[in-house]
Design a protein around this motif. Structure first.
Motif, PDB file in Angstrom:
ATOM      1  N   UNK A  96       8.023 -11.809   1.383  1.00  0.00           N
ATOM      2  CA  UNK A  96       7.291 -12.294   2.545  1.00  0.00           C
ATOM      3  C   UNK A  96       8.239 -12.720   3.648  1.00  0.00           C
ATOM      4  N   UNK A  97       7.685 -13.446   4.639  1.00  0.00           N
ATOM      5  CA  UNK A  97       8.490 -13.873   5.785  1.00  0.00           C
ATOM      6  C   UNK A  97       9.574 -14.868   5.384  1.00  0.00           C
ATOM      7  N   UNK A  98       9.263 -15.723   4.396  1.00  0.00           N
ATOM      8  CA  UNK A  98      10.232 -16.752   4.010  1.00  0.00           C
ATOM      9  C   UNK A  98      11.169 -16.279   2.892  1.00  0.00           C
ATOM     10  N   UNK A  99      11.103 -15.010   2.512  1.00  0.00           N
ATOM     11  CA  UNK A  99      12.000 -14.465   1.492  1.00  0.00           C
ATOM     12  C   UNK A  99      11.462 -14.553   0.081  1.00  0.00           C
ATOM     13  N   UNK A 100      10.301 -15.212  -0.120  1.00  0.00           N
ATOM     14  CA  UNK A 100       9.701 -15.311  -1.446  1.00  0.00           C
ATOM     15  C   UNK A 100       8.827 -14.093  -1.696  1.00  0.00           C
ATOM     16  N   UNK A 101       8.623 -13.791  -2.998  1.00  0.00           N
ATOM     17  CA  UNK A 101       7.742 -12.679  -3.354  1.00  0.00           C
ATOM     18  C   UNK A 101       6.294 -13.067  -3.103  1.00  0.00           C
ATOM     19  N   UNK A 102       5.546 -12.165  -2.477  1.00  0.00           N
ATOM     20  CA  UNK A 102       4.113 -12.358  -2.270  1.00  0.00           C
ATOM     21  C   UNK A 102       3.379 -11.166  -2.870  1.00  0.00           C
ATOM     22  N   UNK A 103       2.153 -11.420  -3.317  1.00  0.00           N
ATOM     23  CA  UNK A 103       1.328 -10.334  -3.858  1.00  0.00           C
ATOM     24  C   UNK A 103       0.537  -9.694  -2.728  1.00  0.00           C
ATOM     25  N   UNK A 104       0.372  -8.368  -2.820  1.00  0.00           N
ATOM     26  CA  UNK A 104      -0.426  -7.679  -1.807  1.00  0.00           C
ATOM     27  C   UNK A 104      -1.303  -6.631  -2.478  1.00  0.00           C
ATOM     28  N   UNK A 105      -2.388  -6.280  -1.799  1.00  0.00           N
ATOM     29  CA  UNK A 105      -3.330  -5.281  -2.292  1.00  0.00           C
ATOM     30  C   UNK A 105      -2.764  -3.894  -2.042  1.00  0.00           C
ATOM     31  N   UNK A 106      -2.799  -3.055  -3.071  1.00  0.00           N
ATOM     32  CA  UNK A 106      -2.306  -1.677  -2.915  1.00  0.00           C
ATOM     33  C   UNK A 106      -3.265  -0.836  -2.074  1.00  0.00           C
ATOM     34  N   UNK A 107      -4.561  -1.222  -2.032  1.00  0.00           N
ATOM     35  CA  UNK A 107      -5.543  -0.460  -1.258  1.00  0.00           C
ATOM     36  C   UNK A 107      -5.424  -0.718   0.227  1.00  0.00           C
ATOM     37  N   UNK A 108      -5.400  -1.990   0.614  1.00  0.00           N
ATOM     38  CA  UNK A 108      -5.421  -2.328   2.036  1.00  0.00           C
ATOM     39  C   UNK A 108      -4.066  -2.808   2.559  1.00  0.00           C
ATOM     40  N   UNK A 109      -3.178  -3.209   1.667  1.00  0.00           N
ATOM     41  CA  UNK A 109      -1.877  -3.715   2.082  1.00  0.00           C
ATOM     42  C   UNK A 109      -1.912  -5.169   2.518  1.00  0.00           C
ATOM     43  N   UNK A 110      -3.074  -5.814   2.390  1.00  0.00           N
ATOM     44  CA  UNK A 110      -3.221  -7.200   2.818  1.00  0.00           C
ATOM     45  C   UNK A 110      -2.589  -8.149   1.793  1.00  0.00           C
ATOM     46  N   UNK A 111      -1.900  -9.175   2.281  1.00  0.00           N
ATOM     47  CA  UNK A 111      -1.265 -10.166   1.404  1.00  0.00           C
ATOM     48  C   UNK A 111      -2.358 -11.036   0.777  1.00  0.00           C
ATOM     49  N   UNK A 112      -2.232 -11.285  -0.521  1.00  0.00           N
ATOM     50  CA  UNK A 112      -3.195 -12.091  -1.262  1.00  0.00           C
ATOM     51  C   UNK A 112      -2.608 -13.479  -1.449  1.00  0.00           C
ATOM     52  N   UNK A 113      -3.322 -14.479  -0.959  1.00  0.00           N
ATOM     53  CA  UNK A 113      -2.869 -15.868  -1.076  1.00  0.00           C
ATOM     54  C   UNK A 113      -3.166 -16.376  -2.474  1.00  0.00           C
ATOM     55  N   UNK A 114      -2.308 -17.275  -2.954  1.00  0.00           N
ATOM     56  CA  UNK A 114      -2.566 -17.865  -4.260  1.00  0.00           C
ATOM     57  C   UNK A 114      -1.366 -18.026  -5.101  1.00  0.00           C
TER      58      UNK A 114
END
Length: 114
Positions: A96-114
């Motif tokens: 992500x922006x801060x260098x940490x790993x973030x999860x994202x949807x493979x269908x839409x590419x949207x980042x998933x919070x949580x």
């Protein structure tokens, strides 16, 4: 020489995620993840895989009786629901922006919070 890794396995779901059940009696149903057991790779989902448990009378519960509660499911039978479309999707990980790993949807590419 045998190596031992004490690293926790990474799973595609976390507590609080909305997931869809892929197989079993509750196939197609969606629910919120209540807890995840990393060692056994199992998750308890709200309202899914309800089992009846016979409870013996105790001092706190003198009546006893039959209790209905959620049982765990293996995480391979669950798929995360995309927050944008509401469909089940696969999960990817990227920085992500801060260098940490973030999860994202493979269908839409949207980042998933949580």
């Amino acid at each position: 020489m045998e190596r031992k890794f004490n690293k926790q396995p990474k799973l595609h779901i976390k507590t609080g995620d909305t997931v869809k059940v892929l197989t079993g009696d509750d196939k197609g149903k969606t629910g919120k993840v209540l807890s995840v057991n990393l060692e056994k790779r199992r998750a308890i989902v709200e309202g899914i895989n309800i089992v009846t448990k016979h409870v013996k009378p105790t001092a706190t519960n003198p009546q006893g009786g039959i209790e209905k509660k959620e049982a765990s499911l293996h995480v391979s039978n669950l798929k995360l629901v995309d927050p944008k479309t509401g469909d089940a999707t696969r999960i990817g990980r990227k920085k992500g922006e801060n260098g940490k790993l973030v999860r994202y949807s493979k269908k839409t590419g949207e980042v998933i919070n949580g």
